[in-house]
Design a protein around this motif. Structure first.
Motif, short mmCIF file in Angstrom:
data_model
loop_
_atom_site.label_atom_id
_atom_site.label_comp_id
_atom_site.label_asym_id
_atom_site.label_seq_id
_atom_site.Cartn_x
_atom_site.Cartn_y
_atom_site.Cartn_z
N GLY A 70 1.19 -0.85 -0.01
CA GLY A 70 0.20 -0.45 -0.27
C GLY A 70 0.79 1.25 0.04
N TYR A 71 2.00 1.24 -0.48
CA TYR A 71 2.92 2.55 -0.24
C TYR A 71 3.09 3.01 -1.72
N HIS A 72 3.25 4.16 -1.47
CA HIS A 72 3.64 5.22 -2.66
C HIS A 72 4.27 5.42 -3.51
N VAL A 73 4.83 4.62 -4.50
CA VAL A 73 6.30 3.80 -4.93
C VAL A 73 6.80 4.85 -6.25
N THR A 74 7.57 6.05 -5.66
CA THR A 74 8.02 6.97 -7.13
C THR A 74 9.40 6.22 -7.52
N LEU A 75 10.07 5.93 -8.65
CA LEU A 75 10.92 5.23 -9.14
C LEU A 75 12.00 6.46 -9.38
N VAL A 76 13.02 6.49 -8.97
CA VAL A 76 13.91 7.56 -9.58
C VAL A 76 15.27 6.79 -10.63
N ARG A 77 15.09 7.71 -11.52
CA ARG A 77 15.34 6.85 -12.90
C ARG A 77 16.56 7.67 -13.08
N ASP A 78 17.37 8.34 -12.52
CA ASP A 78 18.64 8.95 -12.73
C ASP A 78 19.48 8.36 -11.52
N ALA A 79 18.53 7.92 -10.53
CA ALA A 79 19.26 7.80 -9.37
C ALA A 79 19.02 5.75 -9.10
N THR A 80 19.01 4.78 -10.43
CA THR A 80 19.21 3.39 -10.08
C THR A 80 20.32 3.15 -11.36
N ALA A 81 20.57 2.07 -11.09
CA ALA A 81 21.59 1.71 -12.09
C ALA A 81 21.09 -0.11 -12.25
N ALA A 82 22.13 -0.35 -13.11
CA ALA A 82 21.77 -1.24 -13.93
C ALA A 82 23.30 -1.96 -15.25
N ILE A 83 23.14 -3.45 -15.17
CA ILE A 83 24.31 -3.27 -15.87
C ILE A 83 24.20 -3.25 -17.35
N LYS A 84 23.67 -3.24 -17.77
CA LYS A 84 22.96 -2.98 -19.81
C LYS A 84 21.95 -1.86 -19.47
N PRO A 85 22.06 -1.19 -20.90
CA PRO A 85 21.03 -0.22 -20.85
C PRO A 85 19.88 -0.80 -20.97
N GLU A 86 19.85 -1.92 -21.94
CA GLU A 86 18.15 -2.44 -21.95
C GLU A 86 17.99 -2.96 -20.66
N MET A 87 18.41 -3.00 -19.59
CA MET A 87 18.11 -3.63 -18.19
C MET A 87 17.02 -2.59 -17.34
N MET A 88 18.03 -1.05 -17.84
CA MET A 88 17.97 0.23 -17.57
C MET A 88 16.36 0.06 -17.97
N HIS A 89 16.51 0.28 -19.53
CA HIS A 89 15.47 0.16 -20.69
C HIS A 89 13.99 -0.45 -19.75
N SER A 90 13.92 -1.60 -19.64
CA SER A 90 12.86 -2.76 -18.84
C SER A 90 12.28 -1.85 -18.09
N ALA A 91 13.56 -1.91 -16.80
CA ALA A 91 12.85 -1.00 -15.78
C ALA A 91 12.18 -0.21 -15.26
N HIS A 92 13.13 1.27 -16.18
CA HIS A 92 12.18 1.99 -16.38
C HIS A 92 10.95 2.58 -16.93
N GLU A 93 10.62 1.96 -18.26
CA GLU A 93 9.39 1.85 -19.04
C GLU A 93 8.22 0.64 -19.77
N MET A 94 9.24 -0.32 -19.33
CA MET A 94 8.42 -1.66 -19.44
C MET A 94 7.14 -1.80 -18.28
N ASP A 95 8.53 -1.87 -17.28
CA ASP A 95 8.06 -2.64 -15.62
C ASP A 95 7.30 -1.47 -14.44
N GLY A 96 8.40 -1.01 -14.40
CA GLY A 96 8.48 -0.06 -13.62
C GLY A 96 6.69 0.34 -13.71
#
Length: 72
Positions: free
Chosen positions: A22-48
């Protein structure tokens, strides 16, 4: 050796769990990392968007917090 948290694994699972609690979740795009750019895209644009109420940059988050004012 300390390892950080990456967007497409631990941060995503923590965000999903927080949303389910029940928490309000804010994902901070430029304060997260991933091993590959595709993983970041997935995390922020598809799954997030399935668990995060907002996906912001650090600047956008700070601006929103300043606008909230005391007691908001």
């Amino acid at each position: 050796m300390a390892l950080g948290q990456v967007a497409n694994t631990r941060i995503e699972s923590t965000g999903r769990f927080a949303m389910e609690l029940g928490y309000h979740v804010t994902l901070v795009r430029d304060a997260t990392a991933a091993i590959k750019p595709e993983m970041m895209h997935s995390a922020h644009e598809m799954d997030g968007p399935t668990f995060a109420h907002a996906i912001l940059t650090t600047r956008e988050l700070l601006t929103a917090l300043q606008g909230a004012g005391p007691g908001a």
